[in-house]
Scaffold this motif. Sequence first.
Motif, PDB file in Angstrom:
ATOM      1  N   HIS A  58      41.134  31.124  38.359  1.00  0.00           N
ATOM      2  CA  HIS A  58      41.389  32.391  37.670  1.00  0.00           C
ATOM      3  C   HIS A  58      40.224  32.884  36.811  1.00  0.00           C
ATOM      4  N   GLY A  59      39.237  32.040  36.563  1.00  0.00           N
ATOM      5  CA  GLY A  59      38.102  32.463  35.755  1.00  0.00           C
ATOM      6  C   GLY A  59      38.378  32.503  34.263  1.00  0.00           C
ATOM      7  N   GLY A  60      39.368  31.765  33.807  1.00  0.00           N
ATOM      8  CA  GLY A  60      39.669  31.687  32.376  1.00  0.00           C
ATOM      9  C   GLY A  60      41.058  32.213  32.040  1.00  0.00           C
ATOM     10  N   TRP A  61      41.573  31.755  30.899  1.00  0.00           N
ATOM     11  CA  TRP A  61      42.926  32.147  30.492  1.00  0.00           C
ATOM     12  C   TRP A  61      43.032  33.649  30.241  1.00  0.00           C
ATOM     13  N   GLU A  62      41.933  34.270  29.824  1.00  0.00           N
ATOM     14  CA  GLU A  62      41.958  35.699  29.548  1.00  0.00           C
ATOM     15  C   GLU A  62      42.291  36.504  30.806  1.00  0.00           C
ATOM     16  N   ASN A  63      41.798  36.042  31.944  1.00  0.00           N
ATOM     17  CA  ASN A  63      42.070  36.744  33.204  1.00  0.00           C
ATOM     18  C   ASN A  63      43.525  36.588  33.636  1.00  0.00           C
ATOM     19  N   ILE A  64      44.149  35.489  33.237  1.00  0.00           N
ATOM     20  CA  ILE A  64      45.571  35.310  33.546  1.00  0.00           C
ATOM     21  C   ILE A  64      46.401  36.242  32.671  1.00  0.00           C
ATOM     22  N   VAL A  65      46.078  36.264  31.390  1.00  0.00           N
ATOM     23  CA  VAL A  65      46.834  37.090  30.438  1.00  0.00           C
ATOM     24  C   VAL A  65      46.619  38.573  30.729  1.00  0.00           C
ATOM     25  N   ASN A  66      45.389  38.948  30.954  1.00  0.00           N
ATOM     26  CA  ASN A  66      45.047  40.356  31.178  1.00  0.00           C
ATOM     27  C   ASN A  66      44.768  40.590  32.663  1.00  0.00           C
ATOM     28  N   LYS A  67      45.804  40.394  33.478  1.00  0.00           N
ATOM     29  CA  LYS A  67      45.658  40.541  34.930  1.00  0.00           C
ATOM     30  C   LYS A  67      45.113  41.912  35.307  1.00  0.00           C
ATOM     31  N   ASN A  68      45.614  42.926  34.643  1.00  0.00           N
ATOM     32  CA  ASN A  68      45.175  44.282  34.919  1.00  0.00           C
ATOM     33  C   ASN A  68      44.157  44.690  33.854  1.00  0.00           C
ATOM     34  N   PRO A  69      42.869  44.701  34.200  1.00  0.00           N
ATOM     35  CA  PRO A  69      41.852  45.036  33.196  1.00  0.00           C
ATOM     36  C   PRO A  69      41.989  46.459  32.636  1.00  0.00           C
ATOM     37  N   ASP A  70      42.670  47.339  33.369  1.00  0.00           N
ATOM     38  CA  ASP A  70      42.871  48.703  32.880  1.00  0.00           C
ATOM     39  C   ASP A  70      43.937  48.756  31.780  1.00  0.00           C
ATOM     40  N   GLU A  71      44.853  47.803  31.800  1.00  0.00           N
ATOM     41  CA  GLU A  71      45.919  47.737  30.786  1.00  0.00           C
ATOM     42  C   GLU A  71      46.073  46.291  30.299  1.00  0.00           C
TER      43      GLU A  71
END
Length: 152
Positions: A58-71
């Motif tokens: 996933h490239g880090g926990w932030e990418n899991i939490v913020n799946k949609n970079p637009d929101e």
Amino acid sequence: MLDFVVSALVLIVPILLYSLYVVKVQKNFTLHRNLQIVLGVVLLVAVAAFEIDTQLVHGGWENIVNKNPDEPRLTGAAYLSVQRILRFHLIFAITTPFLWVITLVYALRKFPNPPQPGVHSKLHSTLGWLSVIDIVMTSVTGLWFYYAAFVA
């Protein structure tokens, strides 16, 4: 994978307490040794699988939490708060495997087979209690991070 690690964190403390009961009350040193080895292996596998999944897949926990970079779900103060919780959690999460390995390796080398109290018992007890405190804090802070980052 995240659910597996959370389940392991929830289950580890009661099993650890049972292992302490087994050694302190029942004086069953062999069962205590075996439980500690199994707990150590389960934790090692769970953490390794979690880190591989989180970091490599996933490239880090932030990418899991913020799946949609637009929101993104976590931004600003909430994101900084979760980062602080994670840093606090990592203090315990990083030291736990080292303490556990040191405690297990010394025990396996210093105690006879089958295990019995001996000269190494005092150091083992100290290392064991430090490991217990560390893993309990790892579990508590890990669940706190999980809630703050993925649930709230």
